[in-house]
Motif scaffolding. Structure first.
Motif, PDB file in Angstrom:
ATOM      1  N   ASN A  12       0.819  -1.207   0.000  1.00  0.00           N
ATOM      2  CA  ASN A  12       0.000   0.000   0.000  1.00  0.00           C
ATOM      3  C   ASN A  12       0.856   1.260   0.000  1.00  0.00           C
ATOM      4  O   ASN A  12       0.548   2.239  -0.685  1.00  0.00           O
ATOM      5  N   ALA A  13       1.923   1.233   0.787  1.00  0.00           N
ATOM      6  CA  ALA A  13       2.809   2.394   0.864  1.00  0.00           C
ATOM      7  C   ALA A  13       3.503   2.632  -0.470  1.00  0.00           C
ATOM      8  O   ALA A  13       3.656   3.776  -0.910  1.00  0.00           O
ATOM      9  N   GLU A  14       3.925   1.563  -1.120  1.00  0.00           N
ATOM     10  CA  GLU A  14       4.550   1.700  -2.436  1.00  0.00           C
ATOM     11  C   GLU A  14       3.538   2.228  -3.449  1.00  0.00           C
ATOM     12  O   GLU A  14       3.878   3.041  -4.308  1.00  0.00           O
ATOM     13  N   GLY A  15       2.283   1.785  -3.318  1.00  0.00           N
ATOM     14  CA  GLY A  15       1.245   2.296  -4.208  1.00  0.00           C
ATOM     15  C   GLY A  15       0.963   3.760  -3.966  1.00  0.00           C
ATOM     16  O   GLY A  15       0.698   4.520  -4.903  1.00  0.00           O
ATOM     17  N   ALA A  16       1.015   4.171  -2.690  1.00  0.00           N
ATOM     18  CA  ALA A  16       0.798   5.578  -2.359  1.00  0.00           C
ATOM     19  C   ALA A  16       1.889   6.462  -2.941  1.00  0.00           C
ATOM     20  O   ALA A  16       1.656   7.640  -3.232  1.00  0.00           O
ATOM     21  N   CYS A  17       3.086   5.903  -3.115  1.00  0.00           N
ATOM     22  CA  CYS A  17       4.182   6.669  -3.733  1.00  0.00           C
ATOM     23  C   CYS A  17       3.898   6.889  -5.214  1.00  0.00           C
ATOM     24  O   CYS A  17       4.412   7.836  -5.820  1.00  0.00           O
ATOM     25  N   GLY A  18       3.096   5.988  -5.812  1.00  0.00           N
ATOM     26  CA  GLY A  18       2.721   6.151  -7.214  1.00  0.00           C
ATOM     27  C   GLY A  18       3.894   6.180  -8.169  1.00  0.00           C
ATOM     28  O   GLY A  18       3.861   6.869  -9.182  1.00  0.00           O
ATOM     29  N   GLY A  19       4.962   5.428  -7.841  1.00  0.00           N
ATOM     30  CA  GLY A  19       6.139   5.421  -8.705  1.00  0.00           C
ATOM     31  C   GLY A  19       7.032   6.630  -8.507  1.00  0.00           C
ATOM     32  O   GLY A  19       8.014   6.819  -9.234  1.00  0.00           O
ATOM     33  N   SER A  20       6.691   7.456  -7.516  1.00  0.00           N
ATOM     34  CA  SER A  20       7.481   8.655  -7.247  1.00  0.00           C
ATOM     35  C   SER A  20       8.843   8.302  -6.670  1.00  0.00           C
ATOM     36  O   SER A  20       9.014   7.284  -6.006  1.00  0.00           O
ATOM     37  N   THR A  21       9.816   9.161  -6.935  1.00  0.00           N
ATOM     38  CA  THR A  21      11.150   8.995  -6.354  1.00  0.00           C
ATOM     39  C   THR A  21      11.344   9.933  -5.159  1.00  0.00           C
ATOM     40  O   THR A  21      12.477  10.132  -4.714  1.00  0.00           O
ATOM     41  N   ASP A  22      10.244  10.508  -4.686  1.00  0.00           N
ATOM     42  CA  ASP A  22      10.308  11.390  -3.526  1.00  0.00           C
ATOM     43  C   ASP A  22      10.898  10.633  -2.341  1.00  0.00           C
ATOM     44  O   ASP A  22      10.411   9.565  -1.957  1.00  0.00           O
ATOM     45  N   GLN A  23      11.939  11.174  -1.748  1.00  0.00           N
ATOM     46  CA  GLN A  23      12.671  10.460  -0.705  1.00  0.00           C
ATOM     47  C   GLN A  23      11.846  10.249   0.560  1.00  0.00           C
ATOM     48  O   GLN A  23      11.984   9.227   1.233  1.00  0.00           O
ATOM     49  N   SER A  24      10.976  11.189   0.897  1.00  0.00           N
ATOM     50  CA  SER A  24      10.157  11.018   2.094  1.00  0.00           C
ATOM     51  C   SER A  24       9.178   9.861   1.915  1.00  0.00           C
ATOM     52  O   SER A  24       8.896   9.115   2.860  1.00  0.00           O
ATOM     53  N   CYS A  25       8.687   9.699   0.698  1.00  0.00           N
ATOM     54  CA  CYS A  25       7.769   8.598   0.410  1.00  0.00           C
ATOM     55  C   CYS A  25       8.516   7.262   0.441  1.00  0.00           C
ATOM     56  O   CYS A  25       8.049   6.284   1.022  1.00  0.00           O
ATOM     57  N   LEU A  26       9.668   7.220  -0.180  1.00  0.00           N
ATOM     58  CA  LEU A  26      10.460   5.996  -0.198  1.00  0.00           C
ATOM     59  C   LEU A  26      10.959   5.643   1.198  1.00  0.00           C
ATOM     60  O   LEU A  26      11.073   4.461   1.549  1.00  0.00           O
ATOM     61  N   GLN A  27      11.231   6.665   2.015  1.00  0.00           N
ATOM     62  CA  GLN A  27      11.675   6.416   3.384  1.00  0.00           C
ATOM     63  C   GLN A  27      10.584   5.736   4.186  1.00  0.00           C
ATOM     64  O   GLN A  27      10.859   4.911   5.064  1.00  0.00           O
ATOM     65  N   ARG A  28       9.342   6.058   3.885  1.00  0.00           N
ATOM     66  CA  ARG A  28       8.228   5.423   4.580  1.00  0.00           C
ATOM     67  C   ARG A  28       8.226   3.916   4.323  1.00  0.00           C
ATOM     68  O   ARG A  28       7.970   3.125   5.229  1.00  0.00           O
ATOM     69  N   VAL A  29       8.521   3.528   3.095  1.00  0.00           N
ATOM     70  CA  VAL A  29       8.588   2.102   2.766  1.00  0.00           C
ATOM     71  C   VAL A  29       9.744   1.437   3.517  1.00  0.00           C
ATOM     72  O   VAL A  29       9.595   0.352   4.080  1.00  0.00           O
ATOM     73  N   ARG A  30      10.884   2.119   3.544  1.00  0.00           N
ATOM     74  CA  ARG A  30      12.036   1.574   4.273  1.00  0.00           C
ATOM     75  C   ARG A  30      11.728   1.449   5.758  1.00  0.00           C
ATOM     76  O   ARG A  30      12.114   0.464   6.410  1.00  0.00           O
ATOM     77  N   ASP A  31      11.033   2.434   6.302  1.00  0.00           N
ATOM     78  CA  ASP A  31      10.672   2.390   7.725  1.00  0.00           C
ATOM     79  C   ASP A  31       9.764   1.199   8.021  1.00  0.00           C
ATOM     80  O   ASP A  31       9.887   0.558   9.075  1.00  0.00           O
ATOM     81  N   LEU A  32       8.843   0.919   7.118  1.00  0.00           N
ATOM     82  CA  LEU A  32       7.950  -0.219   7.318  1.00  0.00           C
ATOM     83  C   LEU A  32       8.727  -1.532   7.349  1.00  0.00           C
ATOM     84  O   LEU A  32       8.422  -2.433   8.139  1.00  0.00           O
ATOM     85  N   ARG A  33       9.724  -1.648   6.506  1.00  0.00           N
ATOM     86  CA  ARG A  33      10.541  -2.873   6.497  1.00  0.00           C
ATOM     87  C   ARG A  33      11.305  -3.020   7.819  1.00  0.00           C
ATOM     88  O   ARG A  33      11.425  -4.123   8.366  1.00  0.00           O
ATOM     89  N   LEU A  34      11.794  -1.909   8.336  1.00  0.00           N
ATOM     90  CA  LEU A  34      12.487  -1.943   9.625  1.00  0.00           C
ATOM     91  C   LEU A  34      11.509  -2.271  10.752  1.00  0.00           C
ATOM     92  O   LEU A  34      11.836  -3.019  11.685  1.00  0.00           O
ATOM     93  N   GLN A  35      10.302  -1.726  10.666  1.00  0.00           N
ATOM     94  CA  GLN A  35       9.281  -2.014  11.678  1.00  0.00           C
ATOM     95  C   GLN A  35       8.915  -3.496  11.670  1.00  0.00           C
ATOM     96  O   GLN A  35       8.669  -4.084  12.727  1.00  0.00           O
ATOM     97  N   GLU A  36       8.881  -4.086  10.489  1.00  0.00           N
ATOM     98  CA  GLU A  36       8.580  -5.517  10.394  1.00  0.00           C
ATOM     99  C   GLU A  36       9.645  -6.342  11.123  1.00  0.00           C
ATOM    100  O   GLU A  36       9.328  -7.245  11.901  1.00  0.00           O
ATOM    101  N   GLN A  37      10.895  -6.017  10.878  1.00  0.00           N
ATOM    102  CA  GLN A  37      11.985  -6.733  11.541  1.00  0.00           C
ATOM    103  C   GLN A  37      11.905  -6.574  13.056  1.00  0.00           C
ATOM    104  O   GLN A  37      12.099  -7.541  13.809  1.00  0.00           O
TER     105      GLN A  37
END
Length: 200
Positions: free
Chosen positions: A158-183
């Motif tokens: 969902n987070a990747e979809g919300a980025c809509g293919g954008s390279t915006d770093q704040s959006c991509l950071q959200r995806v990275r944060d989710l992966r860290l939260q999973e771990q």
């Protein structure tokens, strides 16, 4: 005068099309809140502010849409208080507004909340404060590990979809944060497996 009429018609058409997602999906959403076991009290928060409650579960609550995630906090006697995040996603149909209504259409849907989607339901599993046997405890935690991996897979998608293919770093950071939260959540589950007592 003729050119002015054509221009006015074009602007009116774009404005109408830009409201497409708003009309079709609206700016509100009904979320079904379930717990295992049922009969819990759950409060919903977004950005630290309460936006609804269900008491007892299961029950549905009407909420406004937003690009921000929702935290569902649940409590029940003889169980640990448990929270779960409901991740906001991007409404795929809004992409049509970019093609037809342009940036104006997208901005209108983002501002109104029509561009955002939440899942129809969320289920919060409450952790018992004790277990009758070690086998029951292990089975419970194996289930939690599987649920956590599946939950984060959906939230990341969902987070990747919300980025809509954008390279915006704040959006991509959200995806990275989710992966860290999973771990971190998997680590926490494994740690708690050994600390919840067996009833004697």
């Amino acid at each position: 005068m003729k050119r002015f009429c054509h221009l006015s018609f074009l602007l009116l058409a774009m404005a109408s099309l830009s409201a497409c997602a708003t009309v079709t999906s609206g700016t509100d959403h009904t979320l079904l809140v379930e717990t295992d076991p049922a009969g819990a009290t759950c409060g919903l928060q977004r950005n630290g502010a309460g936006i609804g409650a269900v008491n007892p579960t299961p029950g549905a609550v009407r909420i406004s849409k937003s690009r921000h995630d929702i935290m569902v906090n649940c409590e029940k006697a003889d169980h640990e208080a448990t929270s779960r995040t409901v991740t906001a996603g991007f409404q795929a149909m809004t992409l049509g507004n970019v093609l037809i209504g342009g940036v104006i259409g997208l901005a209108a849907d983002l501002a109104s909340g029509a561009a955002i989607t939440y899942p129809d339901s969320v289920k919060v599993v409450l952790w018992p404060r004790s277990f009758p046997t070690a086998a029951a405890r292990d089975a419970f935690f194996e289930g939690r590990l599987a649920d956590t991996r599946a939950d984060f897979a959906t939230r990341i998608q969902n987070a990747e979809g919300a980025c809509g293919g954008s390279t915006d770093q704040s959006c991509l950071q959200r995806v990275r944060d989710l992966r860290l939260q999973e771990q971190e959540e998997i680590r926490r589950i494994e740690e708690r497996r050994t600390t919840i007592p067996i009833r004697t």
